[in-house]
Design a protein around this motif. Structure first.
Motif, short mmCIF file in Angstrom:
data_model
loop_
_atom_site.label_atom_id
_atom_site.label_comp_id
_atom_site.label_asym_id
_atom_site.label_seq_id
_atom_site.Cartn_x
_atom_site.Cartn_y
_atom_site.Cartn_z
N GLN B 16 0.83 -1.21 0.00
CA GLN B 16 0.00 0.00 0.00
C GLN B 16 0.86 1.26 0.00
O GLN B 16 0.45 2.30 -0.49
CB GLN B 16 -0.89 0.01 1.25
CG GLN B 16 -2.21 -0.71 1.03
CD GLN B 16 -3.07 -0.63 2.25
OE1 GLN B 16 -2.65 -1.06 3.32
NE2 GLN B 16 -4.24 -0.08 2.11
N ASP B 20 -1.01 2.68 -2.90
CA ASP B 20 -2.14 3.42 -2.33
C ASP B 20 -1.83 4.90 -2.37
O ASP B 20 -0.83 5.36 -1.80
CB ASP B 20 -2.36 2.96 -0.89
CG ASP B 20 -3.68 3.50 -0.37
OD1 ASP B 20 -4.06 4.62 -0.79
OD2 ASP B 20 -4.32 2.81 0.44
N THR B 21 -2.69 5.64 -3.10
CA THR B 21 -2.40 7.08 -3.23
C THR B 21 -2.42 7.81 -1.89
O THR B 21 -1.87 8.89 -1.77
CB THR B 21 -3.43 7.74 -4.16
OG1 THR B 21 -4.72 7.32 -3.76
CG2 THR B 21 -3.15 7.40 -5.60
N ARG B 22 -3.06 7.19 -0.88
CA ARG B 22 -3.08 7.86 0.42
C ARG B 22 -1.69 7.92 1.04
O ARG B 22 -1.36 8.83 1.77
CB ARG B 22 -4.03 7.15 1.38
CG ARG B 22 -5.48 7.40 1.10
CD ARG B 22 -6.33 6.55 2.00
NE ARG B 22 -6.09 5.11 1.75
CZ ARG B 22 -6.61 4.16 2.51
NH1 ARG B 22 -7.33 4.46 3.57
NH2 ARG B 22 -6.40 2.90 2.22
N TYR B 23 -0.87 6.91 0.74
CA TYR B 23 0.44 6.83 1.38
C TYR B 23 1.60 7.17 0.45
O TYR B 23 2.71 7.40 0.87
CB TYR B 23 0.68 5.41 1.95
CG TYR B 23 -0.38 4.97 2.92
CD1 TYR B 23 -0.52 5.64 4.15
CD2 TYR B 23 -1.23 3.93 2.62
CE1 TYR B 23 -1.49 5.25 5.06
CE2 TYR B 23 -2.20 3.53 3.52
CZ TYR B 23 -2.34 4.20 4.74
OH TYR B 23 -3.29 3.83 5.61
N ARG B 24 1.33 7.15 -0.88
CA ARG B 24 2.45 7.20 -1.82
C ARG B 24 3.33 8.44 -1.64
O ARG B 24 4.56 8.36 -1.55
CB ARG B 24 1.94 7.13 -3.25
CG ARG B 24 3.07 6.90 -4.25
CD ARG B 24 2.59 7.05 -5.67
NE ARG B 24 1.77 5.92 -6.09
CZ ARG B 24 0.81 6.00 -7.00
NH1 ARG B 24 0.55 7.17 -7.56
NH2 ARG B 24 0.10 4.95 -7.33
N SER B 25 2.69 9.63 -1.57
CA SER B 25 3.51 10.84 -1.52
C SER B 25 4.36 10.85 -0.24
O SER B 25 5.52 11.28 -0.26
CB SER B 25 2.62 12.07 -1.58
OG SER B 25 1.96 12.24 -0.35
N THR B 27 5.52 8.20 1.28
CA THR B 27 6.62 7.26 1.09
C THR B 27 7.76 7.91 0.31
O THR B 27 8.93 7.83 0.70
CB THR B 27 6.14 6.04 0.28
OG1 THR B 27 4.90 5.64 0.79
CG2 THR B 27 7.16 4.93 0.34
#
Lengths: 338, 425
Positions: B16, B20-25, B27
């Motif tokens: 994720q 998962d776009t919620r976490y990508r940035s 990361t």
């Protein structure tokens, strides 16, 4: 994958940076060229001619070391350094040897982590003034404006001299000899101070050298010599003994004219050892037998170099004085080649 | 009851973090930050290792050692027995002096030129264009060197002012004479100007930083008093103007209040001028303003002034023409229109880029070494660095000081910007 390549590069770069100072001799041999730090331009000591060929008293040391190590005196890259940049250039590894009329002092030898391998010119700080100023002694310079090269020992000597004689002066800091020459000639300072040899060399480049005098006072000891980085003793030995070879050659009468003849073997074992016909002194420092012979062959022995670059027959016209052999009442004294 | 069926509850999976776009940035930011820190750590580690290989340590102890060198221009007492830290302080004060005077002169030049470049007078406008383009497009170091060359080659040497007995007997005039009623002597080293002296001096006291003269304090107090009462007079005048519409004449009161107390104190202290006179090699008795200082000041002011002129012009042009027309319609003359209507509004466009120019000027002052002016770069970053061989420490300290100066300038200017910017109510 990419990340590991990046990290690997980082680690490799870190390692090479750590190992760079391992052995200067190997570095120079691998490079096939000696990086020699010289003055930005001081006629007689180190100055390029119109074609960009460097010549001079300090340059001769560079050439001799290159000949001893690489077998070719032309394999030298001259790196002009100012009074401010010279020691950093040496410490950072930009140059392998610094032959730039630099004074051997305690703090430079210890705190700056340099090794002065010897003295190739015994000098002292002097003053140059215009003749029409009517000054005949440095003690008459009360209140004068004095041009001085910044980042040199002369700066400190000047302060000490005026302090001990209870006099005042106005310092004008300049960056290079060329700038000092220009400011002095424009009359922006009454006197120009630097090593007496440097003053003579500077004056020789004037259009009217007869209108300027160098005052008799020598206010400091300035033993000038080539320096290497602290910690690489093998490299230090090579430069030290190359200089000693030039000095010893003069003492034993080895000149560029009779070098070939003497290297066939003589009755003097000291000369034989020096020129590699007897024993193998070169191998002890990681060089071959003929190293000293090659060094002397470039521009002759110490006396010949002196006469050709700064001696009395040149425009600079410096007498041997302290820089004569010990047998002639000078201070040059090479330890034995044994 | 609400139904929860059909939505299987899943735990957090590692993938994720990327998909998962919620976490990508987040990361990506963490990874980049870690790489950045790794790079920084490598640099620091490399430096430490190389210093160790050279056998050098890292400490600032050298700052307390005796400096052993002399400095041409010192604002506070300094001898070659002072410490390297003191020498650095002398350099810092010289830097601050040249930067502050440079900023003031550059602003004055910039505002004048910027406004004049918009003039309807063809010749004036073109002349200002030439000035701006010539100064803006040649490196400042060259300007410094050119102005220095002019000063050293054109001005007479102090020797040229000498009058010997022989010359008097033969009636020969010296090659150069002092200007302005024999008070000022421009030479190729410095300009000798009269210094201020007090025959009934109050003395002073010495602090370890600098000596403080009671004369100076008395004069400052007198001036402060004058300014205070002048403000009262102006406030009263304003009140009268607002009540009656007539502004009482105040100019003579202002002059009297501003100059009067100062003059009285100065006369009481026995104020006089010490004229410079040629003594030995150089002028003595007065104050010698070194050419290095004047040259650097001129070059920096003229260079930065050209940039500021463009900023001012842009600021003025940013104000809509309607404002001018409205002011004219109210009967304001062009000069007052500029001062009362256009410039105050233009300021909020001008100030932010002006801060950059002040910072540039301050940093450019480190070119002082070209003329031998002993600023921070000349003392701490020049002679001290060379004599002690502490490159890393000196350069780091110097960077830190320049950073601090720049941050202070931009902080102060931001406060000013806040006070002039458009207030939305």
């Amino acid at each position: 994958m990419k990340k590991s390549v990046f990290l690997g590069t980082l680690a490799a770069a870190g390692l090479t940076a750590g190992l760079a100072a391992a052995s200067t001799l190997d570095d120079v041999k691998a490079r096939g060229e000696l990086n020699c730090g010289v003055n930005t331009g001081l006629v007689g000591f180190a100055a390029p001619d119109a074609n960009g060929n460097w010549s001079g008293f300090d340059v001769a040391i560079c050439k001799a070391v290159a000949a001893a190590v690489l077998g070719d005196a032309s394999k030298v890259k001259y790196v002009p350094t100012s009074g401010q940049t010279r020691f950093t250039a040496l410490a950072s590894g930009e140059v392998d040897v610094l032959a730039r009329n630099s004074t051997w002092t305690f703090s430079r030898d210890t705190d700056l982590k340099l090794d002065f391998v010897g003295v190739n010119y015994y000098d002292g700080q002097g003053f140059m003034v215009r003749k029409d100023l009517g000054v005949s002694s440095a003690k008459e310079l009360e209140g004068a404006t004095i041009c001085i090269q910044t980042g040199t020992t002369t700066e400190l000597n000047l302060a000490d001299f005026f302090k001990s004689n209870n006099m005042n002066y106005q310092p004008i800091a300049i960056d290079s000899n060329a700038e000092g020459e220009q400011q002095y000639l424009a009359g922006a300072c009454d006197a120009y101070t630097t090593d007496a040899s440097g003053l003579a060399a500077t004056r020789a480049a004037f259009a009217d050298p007869e209108n300027h005098i160098i005052l008799p006072e020598i206010i400091s000891k300035e033993p000038l010599g080539p320096a290497v980085r602290h910690g690489d003793n093998q490299w230090g030995d090579i430069v030290r003994w190359t200089l000693n070879a030039l000095i010893a050659a003069e003492e034993y009468g080895v000149t560029s004219a009779n070098l070939e003849e003497l290297s066939k073997g003589t009755t003097n074992p000291e000369i034989n050892r020096l020129l590699g016909t007897e024993g193998d002194l070169g191998a002890m420092t990681g060089l071959d037998k003929d190293w000293a012979k090659r060094a002397i062959a470039v521009s002759g022995n110490y006396g010949e170099i002196f006469a050709a670059t700064i001696g009395e027959s040149t425009p600079i016209g410096l007498a041997r004085g302290l820089n004569g052999q010990w047998t002639q009442g000078g201070l040059l004294y090479s330890p034995p080649f044994r | 009851m609400t139904s929860m069926t059909g939505v299987p509850k899943q735990g957090f999976r590692l993938s994720q973090l990327i998909y998962d776009t919620r976490y990508r940035s987040l990361t990506i930011q963490v990874v980049v930050f870690m790489l950045f820190m790794l790079g920084a750590a490598w640099l620091v580690d490399n430096t430490i290792r190389n210093l160790q290989a050279l056998g050098k340590d890292f400490n600032f102890g050298f700052l307390t050692y005796r400096s052993g060198y002399d400095i041409g221009q010192t604002l506070i007492p300094y001898t070659n027995d002072s410490s390297h830290a003191r020498a650095a302080l002398i350099g810092l004060l010289n830097t601050l002096l040249i930067s502050s005077l440079g900023c003031i002169a550059a602003t004055v030049i910039g505002v004048f030129v910027g406004v004049l470049r918009l003039s309807k007078n063809w010749l004036v406008a073109r002349l200002m264009t030439v000035y701006v383009e010539v100064f803006r497009n040649v490196p400042v170091l060259l300007w410094i060197l050119i102005i220095l060359a002019i000063f050293t080659e054109v001005m007479p040497a102090p020797n040229a002012y000498r009058v010997t007995d022989q010359m008097l007997a033969e009636g020969v005039q010296p090659a150069a004479t002092m200007v302005l009623f024999d008070t000022i002597a421009p030479t190729n080293r410095y300009t000798a100007i009269p210094s201020i002296g007090f025959s009934r001096s109050l003395g002073g006291f010495d602090t370890s930083f600098m000596p403080i003269s009671f004369n100076f304090l008395a004069m400052v107090a007198a001036l402060g008093l004058g300014i205070f009462f002048n403000r009262r007079v102006l406030a009263t005048a304003k009140a009268v103007q607002e009540a009656t519409g007539d502004r009482p004449v105040t100019w003579w009161k202002s002059i009297l209040l501003l100059v009067g107390p100062l003059l009285a104190v100065m006369i009481a202290l026995g104020f006089h001028l010490n004229l410079p006179a040629l003594k030995g090699f150089n002028f003595a008795g007065g104050l010698n303003v070194t050419n290095a200082f004047v040259v650097l000041w001129l070059a920096l002011s003229l260079y930065t002034g050209a940039f500021i002129a463009e900023i001012v012009r842009a600021g003025v042009l940013a104000i809509s023409n309607g404002q001018t027309e409205a002011a004219f319609a109210l009967g304001l003359r062009p000069g007052r229109t500029m001062n009362l209507v256009i410039l105050p509004q233009a300021l909020r466009v001008i100030i932010p880029p002006l801060i950059s120019q002040f910072l540039n000027l301050t940093k450019n002052s480190s070119l002082a070494i070209a003329v031998g002016y002993m600023d921070l770069r000349g003392t701490l970053g020049g002679i001290t660095l060379n004599q002690t061989g502490r490159e890393l420490e000196c350069i780091l300290l110097m960077m830190l000081i320049y950073l601090a100066i720049s941050l202070v300038i931009s902080g102060v200017m931001n406060v000013y910007n806040n006070s002039v910017k458009l207030k939305e109510r």
